[in-house]
Scaffold this motif. Structure first.
Motif, PDB file in Angstrom:
ATOM      1  N   THR A   1     -39.193  16.144 -40.336  1.00 38.67           N
ATOM      2  CA  THR A   1     -39.629  15.799 -41.685  1.00 38.67           C
ATOM      3  C   THR A   1     -38.990  16.778 -42.667  1.00 38.67           C
ATOM      4  O   THR A   1     -38.753  17.941 -42.326  1.00 38.67           O
TER       5      THR A   1
ATOM      6  N   THR B   1     -35.647  21.080 -43.554  1.00 39.45           N
ATOM      7  CA  THR B   1     -36.160  20.101 -42.600  1.00 39.45           C
ATOM      8  C   THR B   1     -36.693  20.809 -41.368  1.00 39.45           C
ATOM      9  O   THR B   1     -36.028  21.694 -40.833  1.00 39.45           O
TER      10      THR B   1
ATOM     11  N   ALA C   1     -47.034  22.739 -42.855  1.00 36.59           N
ATOM     12  CA  ALA C   1     -46.602  21.816 -43.918  1.00 36.59           C
ATOM     13  C   ALA C   1     -45.895  20.604 -43.308  1.00 36.59           C
ATOM     14  O   ALA C   1     -46.104  19.468 -43.748  1.00 36.59           O
ATOM     15  N   ALA C   2     -45.085  20.836 -42.285  1.00 31.09           N
ATOM     16  CA  ALA C   2     -44.369  19.735 -41.629  1.00 31.09           C
ATOM     17  C   ALA C   2     -45.349  18.802 -40.926  1.00 31.09           C
ATOM     18  O   ALA C   2     -45.231  17.572 -41.036  1.00 31.09           O
TER      19      ALA C   2
ATOM     20  N   ARG D   1     -47.037  16.431 -43.148  1.00 34.71           N
ATOM     21  CA  ARG D   1     -46.176  15.387 -43.725  1.00 34.71           C
ATOM     22  C   ARG D   1     -45.844  14.271 -42.737  1.00 34.71           C
ATOM     23  O   ARG D   1     -45.071  13.390 -43.046  1.00 34.71           O
ATOM     24  N   ASN D   2     -46.371  14.297 -41.532  1.00 34.05           N
ATOM     25  CA  ASN D   2     -46.145  13.223 -40.564  1.00 34.05           C
ATOM     26  C   ASN D   2     -44.708  13.215 -40.032  1.00 34.05           C
ATOM     27  O   ASN D   2     -43.814  12.605 -40.608  1.00 34.05           O
TER      28      ASN D   2
ATOM     29  N   LEU E   1     -39.169  19.005 -46.033  1.00 35.70           N
ATOM     30  CA  LEU E   1     -40.226  19.727 -46.739  1.00 35.70           C
ATOM     31  C   LEU E   1     -40.006  19.675 -48.245  1.00 35.70           C
ATOM     32  O   LEU E   1     -38.907  19.365 -48.711  1.00 35.70           O
ATOM     33  N   GLU E   2     -41.045  20.005 -48.987  1.00 33.67           N
ATOM     34  CA  GLU E   2     -40.971  19.944 -50.447  1.00 33.67           C
ATOM     35  C   GLU E   2     -40.900  21.318 -51.103  1.00 33.67           C
ATOM     36  O   GLU E   2     -40.860  21.418 -52.319  1.00 33.67           O
TER      37      GLU E   2
END
Length: 177
Positions: free
Chosen positions: A101, A132, A14-15, A18-19, A103-104
């Motif tokens: 990054t 994060t 996931a990270a 997300r760039n 995370l959501e």
């Protein structure tokens, strides 16, 4: 083990999706620091105002000149304060060379991290910063620093408050023999 290897793999995926970007820093407390010095600015107009009053100038003219001096000093001061805060931020950035990054909380692994963090910290996710992922490549560092700052009310209000605790969850294979 806080997280399973599968949870960790999902979080890392996931990270990466997300760039990852250079980890951010903030110079918190600059508004308090600048405010202390800003209180001294009116003193800069006093010698001229005193000299003008002693020379018999009208109080209205003295007030206008003093206000002009104060405005010029304020503009110069706040310009310098802004430049100083940018300098401090660039110095702080040297302490953090990693990429990261936020995370959501969408994947099963992220949800597991949030759930277990709540249990461990005896709190709710509403009081947490977003989880994060931080990646350290060879040679990258996070030098010693303080997350809590004195007199950073403005900055803390903008980001939801002081950091009271940090939960570090290393990837399971990080410390494997």
């Amino acid at each position: 083990d806080l997280l399973s290897p599968t949870d960790c793999d999902e979080i890392i995926a996931a990270a990466e999706a997300r760039n990852m970007e250079q980890s951010p820093v903030a110079y918190a407390g600059w508004t308090e620091d600048a405010g202390i010095w800003a209180r001294l600015l009116p003193i800069g107009a006093l010698p001229t105002a005193n000299q003008m009053l002693n020379a018999g100038e009208s109080p209205l003219k003295v007030a206008a000149v003093a206000l002009g001096i104060y405005a010029a000093l304020s503009a110069g001061f706040w310009g310098l304060a802004f430049l100083y805060s940018k300098y401090k931020q660039s110095e702080l950035q040297k302490l953090r060379t990693s990429t990261s990054t936020a995370l959501e909380g969408q994947t099963k692994g992220e949800k597991s991290l949030i759930e277990k963090s709540q249990d461990l910290m005896m709190s709710t996710w509403q009081q947490f910063e977003a989880p994060t992922v931080i990646r350290y490549e060879k040679g990258q560092v996070l030098a010693p620093h303080f997350d809590a700052n004195r007199g950073a009310e403005v900055e803390d209000a903008n980001r939801g408050g002081q950091t009271l605790a940090t939960l570090l969850v290393p990837r399971p294979s990080t410390f494997a023999p």
